[in-house]
Design an enzyme around this catalytic site. Structure first.
Site, PDB file in Angstrom:
ATOM      1  CE  LYS A  71      -4.348  -2.143   1.272  1.00 54.60           C
ATOM      2  NZ  LYS A  71      -5.327  -2.505   2.253  1.00 54.60           N
TER       3      LYS A  71
ATOM      4  NE  ARG B 299      -7.415  -8.569   0.424  1.00 55.57           N
ATOM      5  CZ  ARG B 299      -6.877  -7.965  -0.624  1.00 55.57           C
ATOM      6  NH1 ARG B 299      -5.952  -7.102  -0.345  1.00 55.57           N
ATOM      7  NH2 ARG B 299      -7.681  -7.716  -1.801  1.00 55.57           N
TER       8      ARG B 299
HETATM    9  N1  HH2 Z   1      -7.287  -3.982   0.842  1.00 60.27           N
HETATM   10  C1  HH2 Z   1      -7.352  -4.142  -0.491  1.00 60.27           C
HETATM   11  C2  HH2 Z   1      -8.569  -5.001  -1.082  1.00 60.27           C
HETATM   12  N2  HH2 Z   1      -9.525  -5.626  -0.062  1.00 60.27           N
HETATM   13  N3  HH2 Z   1      -9.986  -6.519   2.044  1.00 60.27           N
HETATM   14  C3  HH2 Z   1      -9.491  -6.262   3.427  1.00 60.27           C
HETATM   15  N4  HH2 Z   1     -10.217  -7.109   4.178  1.00 60.27           N
HETATM   16  N5  HH2 Z   1      -8.657  -5.655   3.742  1.00 60.27           N
HETATM   17  C4  HH2 Z   1      -7.732  -4.873   3.291  1.00 60.27           C
HETATM   18  O1  HH2 Z   1      -6.851  -4.156   3.581  1.00 60.27           O
HETATM   19  C5  HH2 Z   1      -8.100  -4.865   1.771  1.00 60.27           C
HETATM   20  C6  HH2 Z   1      -9.015  -5.687   1.042  1.00 60.27           C
HETATM   21  C7  HH2 Z   1      -6.870  -3.385  -1.694  1.00 60.27           C
HETATM   22  O2  HH2 Z   1      -5.832  -4.264  -2.095  1.00 60.27           O
HETATM   23  P1  HH2 Z   1      -5.873  -4.972  -3.526  1.00 60.27           P
HETATM   24  O3  HH2 Z   1      -6.732  -5.862  -3.762  1.00 60.27           O
HETATM   25  O4  HH2 Z   1      -4.536  -5.310  -3.892  1.00 60.27           O
HETATM   26  O5  HH2 Z   1      -6.514  -3.891  -4.645  1.00 60.27           O
HETATM   27  P2  HH2 Z   1      -7.795  -3.446  -5.279  1.00 60.27           P
HETATM   28  O6  HH2 Z   1      -8.624  -3.154  -4.107  1.00 60.27           O
HETATM   29  O7  HH2 Z   1      -7.117  -2.309  -6.241  1.00 60.27           O
HETATM   30  O8  HH2 Z   1      -8.273  -4.666  -6.118  1.00 60.27           O
END
Ligand code: HH2
Length: 263
Positions: A206, A242
């Site tokens: 992040k 995660r």
């Molecule tokens: N962060 C993201 C997405 N989902 N869910 C939980 N529970 N906690 C988090 O910190 C979290 C999440 C963001 O990351 P990413 O999936 O890599 O990106 P995107 O939302 O652009 O798909």
């Protein structure tokens, strides 16, 4: 928990695994690398991301969930804010609903979570994905996040979700200033763990990492910072992290646990 996105626009791995074969190959790799849970997502939540309709999202995630389920018993989580997507994912073999809106996006979310009987991750977010990074404000970020999460856990239980199904997540990067809010929250994780539910921490790759270390300008330059945040989470007692970089994080956590065991 391994990030397993099937999206064209996720902030770190968007577009890489949109094709069903590539997504399944990536999932196999994450399992071999030591993941305990695959968190499958078909809609990006990054600031400014375009919304996706439920049918499109189901079309992205269900083939991957079915494909993984056909060859592995690994736990699968569905990262969605839509009850229709959660339902389709659970029917295909997912056992956990990871909702960045903490079951607030749709009026039926709480009831659907209770009916599905799966684990639920309730995450804190200030505002909504499109605008959340515009001007986040808190008087006391740790207390406000803790208060919100315990309120959502109460709401879920009142709707019929079993207490032992509930996970909490402080939502690093979701409506938080890069350093003024994310860092105190990471430093205050024990307060969230103290609420008595398993805690999930998502800090991998992040932007706050790039704000602390200018060498982390792009998501793929943030491995060291991601591992540092995962270890801070482990030290505070979180139940899961995660992450994108499963092999490296598993090794870091194993070595950290071995040192702790030798105390
Ligand atoms: N962060 C993201 C997405 N989902 N869910 C939980 N529970 N906690 C988090 O910190 C979290 C999440 C963001 O990351 P990413 O999936 O890599 O990106 P995107 O939302 O652009 O798909």
């Amino acid at each position: 928990m391994a990030v397993t996105n099937v999206t064209p626009d996720s902030f770190s791995d968007g577009g890489r695994y949109l094709d069903a074969g590539a997504a399944l190959a990536h999932a196999r790799r994450l399992i071999a690398d030591g993941a305990d849970i695959l968190d499958v997502g078909g809609e990006s939540t990054r600031p400014g991301a375009e919304p996706v309709d439920a049918a499109e999202e189901i079309g992205r995630v269900v083939p991957l969930i079915r494909g993984v389920r056909a060859e592995s018993a690994i736990a699968i989580s569905i990262d969605t804010m839509k009850p229709a997507v959660a339902r389709a994912a659970v029917e295909a073999g997912a056992a956990m609903w990871n909702d960045v809106t903490a079951l607030r996006h749709d009026p039926s979310s709480l009831a659907v979570a209770a009916e599905l009987g799966c684990d639920v991750v309730l995450m804190h977010m200030q505002g909504e994905p499109r605008t959340m990074q515009a001007e986040p404000r808190y008087d006391d970020v740790v207390e406000e996040v803790a208060g919100f999460l315990s309120g959502r856990a109460e709401a879920a239980m009142a709707a019929g979700v079993a207490r032992e199904r509930i996970w909490l997540d402080p939502g690093i990067g979701f409506g938080k200033h890069m350093t003024r809010h994310n860092l105190p929250l990471l430093a205050g994780l024990e307060r969230i763990v103290g609420l008595g539910f398993p805690v999930l921490l998502g800090a991998s790759r992040k932007s706050f990492i790039g704000a602390v270390d200018e060498g982390g300008r792009t998501p793929d330059q943030r491995l060291g910072g991601s591992i540092a945040a995962a270890l801070a989470g482990a030290a505070a007692g979180v139940a899961a992290v995660r992450v994108h970089d499963v092999r490296e994080t598993v090794q870091a956590l194993r070595v950290w646990a071995a040192i702790e065991a030798a105390r």
